[in-house]
Design an enzyme around this catalytic site. Sequence first.
Site, PDB file in Angstrom:
ATOM      1  NE  ARG A 173      10.032  -2.703  10.845  1.00 24.36           N
ATOM      2  CZ  ARG A 173       8.938  -1.953  10.866  1.00 24.36           C
ATOM      3  NH1 ARG A 173       8.960  -0.758  10.290  1.00 24.36           N
ATOM      4  NH2 ARG A 173       7.840  -2.388  11.452  1.00 24.36           N
ATOM      5  NE  ARG A 209      -3.887  -2.136   2.324  1.00 26.00           N
ATOM      6  CZ  ARG A 209      -4.591  -2.573   3.356  1.00 26.00           C
ATOM      7  NH1 ARG A 209      -4.260  -2.214   4.582  1.00 26.00           N
ATOM      8  NH2 ARG A 209      -5.611  -3.405   3.175  1.00 26.00           N
ATOM      9  CD  GLU A 223      14.318   2.187  14.049  1.00 27.98           C
ATOM     10  OE1 GLU A 223      13.148   2.270  14.429  1.00 27.98           O
ATOM     11  OE2 GLU A 223      14.650   2.251  12.852  1.00 27.98           O
ATOM     12  CG  HIS A 267      10.713   4.025  13.056  1.00 27.91           C
ATOM     13  ND1 HIS A 267      11.106   2.724  13.168  1.00 27.91           N
ATOM     14  CD2 HIS A 267       9.574   3.991  12.318  1.00 27.91           C
ATOM     15  CE1 HIS A 267      10.256   1.930  12.536  1.00 27.91           C
ATOM     16  NE2 HIS A 267       9.308   2.692  12.013  1.00 27.91           N
TER      17      HIS A 267
END
Length: 338
Positions: free
Chosen positions: A235, A154, A264, A305
């Site tokens: 990712r 998507r 991260e 993020h």
Amino acid sequence: MAKPTIAFYDAYAPDQAHFQEALGSDYKLVFTDQGLRPDTAHLAASATILSVHVSSQVTAGAMKQMPDLRHIACRSTGFDHVDLAYAKSHQITVSTVPGYGEATVAEYSFLLLLAVSRRLMRTAHATRFGDIVPSKLTGHDLAGKTLGIIGTGRIGRHAARIGLGFGMKVVAYDPYPNEAAARELGYEYLPLKELLARADCLTLHAPATPETHHLLGAREFAQMKPGAFIVNTARGELIDTPALIEALESGQVGGAGLDVVEGEEFLQISSEIQLLQGHHIDEPARAVLGIDTLTKMPNVLVTSHNAYNSAEALGRIRGTSVANILAFTAGKPENLVS
């Protein structure tokens, strides 16, 4: 009868208010704004349901401390932060939030792409300190360039729509191509090697799996068009960090916009302090040093993020998470990871 307990991690004040209103009358709710770690797992010791964001690591060790746990409600689309093998072996179901942020994350990807391709950070710094030399701030148009999309779920498909709106030619790679979408939207599927050779800009929208670990490494960077830009809002594990740093230094990669990086969880300065107090370099140390190097490079923009983090997307995440919890309790679980 005692109310079942739900433990919410990574839950800040707006999250807590929403879940308290939606679920507080029927469940005992435990909240913390911390992520799930070995030293915070005790907060969920009596939980039947666990609700976490991607910053929490739902390991076997953590779940062992929750003997009554029966369901994990991920407040994310991804679920690579959950030990699925342990969950399955202990009859713990896992639900996710599909489709909350295709526009949200795709828009953020183009925010990063525009920032690195037009040297926004350098320009802002030069303007702030009165050191404006236009020849050092020259960027690149997106119109007329080729956008390569890795992963056409998507989010990837919405990125294609945006790229086409910018007047870009869009090509894509996906091991499971959606040819109907390609025809409808007007993009073309290519093998990965050919896509890398043709793309002026590359945006990643693939999940983290064993097959996609370090999908982009030294070999792939060498196959790219020299000076191409890379954006990653998927990712961090998709990219080999040392190889990316080398490609950025050589100019093979012209710039990178990274909302996700390997390790991260070590973006907090406390991680650097712990390394300074230690006496060895291990995998976490290498991750911290990689992040530190990337953040200091002038052709790189690193964010924390944050691509998912819009008011609209958060509303969808909270609403679907509540629905997933209620469906599980009713014995008709939805949006399960198979």
